[in-house]
Motif scaffolding. Sequence first.
Motif, PDB file in Angstrom:
ATOM      1  N   SER A 122       0.808  -1.215   0.000  1.00  0.00           N
ATOM      2  CA  SER A 122       0.000   0.000   0.000  1.00  0.00           C
ATOM      3  C   SER A 122       0.846   1.272   0.000  1.00  0.00           C
ATOM      4  O   SER A 122       0.313   2.374  -0.116  1.00  0.00           O
ATOM      5  N   LYS A 123       2.166   1.124   0.134  1.00  0.00           N
ATOM      6  CA  LYS A 123       3.057   2.274   0.110  1.00  0.00           C
ATOM      7  C   LYS A 123       3.796   2.331  -1.230  1.00  0.00           C
ATOM      8  O   LYS A 123       4.279   1.296  -1.717  1.00  0.00           O
TER       9      LYS A 123
ATOM     10  N   ILE B  59      12.138   8.415   0.268  1.00  0.00           N
ATOM     11  CA  ILE B  59      12.631   7.358   1.153  1.00  0.00           C
ATOM     12  C   ILE B  59      13.558   8.002   2.171  1.00  0.00           C
ATOM     13  O   ILE B  59      14.422   8.801   1.825  1.00  0.00           O
ATOM     14  N   GLN B  60      13.385   7.661   3.439  1.00  0.00           N
ATOM     15  CA  GLN B  60      14.230   8.209   4.506  1.00  0.00           C
ATOM     16  C   GLN B  60      15.315   7.180   4.850  1.00  0.00           C
ATOM     17  O   GLN B  60      15.023   6.097   5.345  1.00  0.00           O
TER      18      GLN B  60
ATOM     19  N   ASP C 272       2.848  10.669   3.950  1.00  0.00           N
ATOM     20  CA  ASP C 272       3.292  10.363   2.575  1.00  0.00           C
ATOM     21  C   ASP C 272       4.720   9.815   2.520  1.00  0.00           C
ATOM     22  O   ASP C 272       5.289   9.678   1.443  1.00  0.00           O
ATOM     23  N   THR C 273       5.306   9.484   3.676  1.00  0.00           N
ATOM     24  CA  THR C 273       6.633   8.864   3.695  1.00  0.00           C
ATOM     25  C   THR C 273       6.504   7.403   3.276  1.00  0.00           C
ATOM     26  O   THR C 273       5.771   6.646   3.910  1.00  0.00           O
ATOM     27  N   PRO C 274       7.179   6.983   2.211  1.00  0.00           N
ATOM     28  CA  PRO C 274       6.987   5.613   1.716  1.00  0.00           C
ATOM     29  C   PRO C 274       7.636   4.540   2.584  1.00  0.00           C
ATOM     30  O   PRO C 274       7.080   3.447   2.750  1.00  0.00           O
TER      31      PRO C 274
ATOM     32  N   ILE D 194       3.991   2.853   7.946  1.00  0.00           N
ATOM     33  CA  ILE D 194       5.220   2.972   7.155  1.00  0.00           C
ATOM     34  C   ILE D 194       6.138   1.781   7.446  1.00  0.00           C
ATOM     35  O   ILE D 194       6.490   1.551   8.601  1.00  0.00           O
ATOM     36  N   PRO D 195       6.535   1.025   6.424  1.00  0.00           N
ATOM     37  CA  PRO D 195       7.446  -0.103   6.654  1.00  0.00           C
ATOM     38  C   PRO D 195       8.871   0.366   6.929  1.00  0.00           C
ATOM     39  O   PRO D 195       9.300   1.413   6.454  1.00  0.00           O
TER      40      PRO D 195
END
Length: 314
Positions: free
Chosen positions: A27-28, A54-55, A84-86, A109-110
């Motif tokens: 879902s991300k 992506i962080q 909205d952080t993938p 968020i994974p």
Amino acid sequence: MENQVSVRQLVEDNDLKVISGEEFLSSKFVTVSDISRPGIELTGYFDYYPSERIQLLGQTEVAYIQELSSDTKKDIFKKLAHEDTPMFLIARELDATPELIEASNNKGIPIIQSTLPTTRLSSLITEYLDQELAQRQSMHGVLVDIYGIGVLITGDSGVGKSETALELIQKGHRLIADDRVEVYQQDEKTVIGEAPKILNHLLEIRGVGIVDVMNLYGAGAVRSHVQIELVVNLEQWNKEGNYDRLGSGEQKQSIFDVNVAKITVPVKVGRNLAIIIEVAAMNFRSRKMGFDATKTFEANLNKLIQENSEKEEN
């Protein structure tokens, strides 16, 4: 709709490990190839935080985080874990703190882990995303690898593109795509061509049908993708046509924002197109290495004219 890559696809394609958030992978989505390494954000400054990226947390970021109090970590990660952080990506198999896991789970968020060093991991993922997110277009033609040069053979239907490609394969060159070529721009100077998945390794020969090149000629006869460096346009012979005989007329074909070298080869009974295209590729490579037969011929011609002129004056 903008191009996007699911986090699940990214994880599977790059052999990454899921630390938490397995249920969020599908879902991300990642929509930009730029990667963020939150440094100043860890100090509490979020005015220009690129939350849609992506962080990536490396050894420096993790070491700094470990020095923070639990309450500070919770406050920082609550802000880092934007809707909205993938994904969070951690390098060097470093551990995720409980505060990061809690904050990421709250926002769906994974958290993903890699064994690679931070810089190598950043380069790998950026290159992967540049390819997957690049704008694509479909071109009619046959793409072959001739001595490492990606040659796109174009021309009207029935002019002999596939038959020429088959002869080139028999001569030891490699097929990338027949009939339809998927093209995308890798950078400011590079366009890459590949086959649509449904046409991988397949060649259509009129009167014979579909030929599986990999099955008939082996894995060495095919290639998944190649940089397109030369376009060879096959054109039915026209006696009124003005064809370049010396190779001094440089043509270009624009593919996205890249100008690719182009030549036009007239098709006539008795001409061996495979040999002509093979020589064209070799000549193109020779020019790239600094040797231009046309310039050599022109220099010799000018020298001869000058010598004759001097003799006449004497």
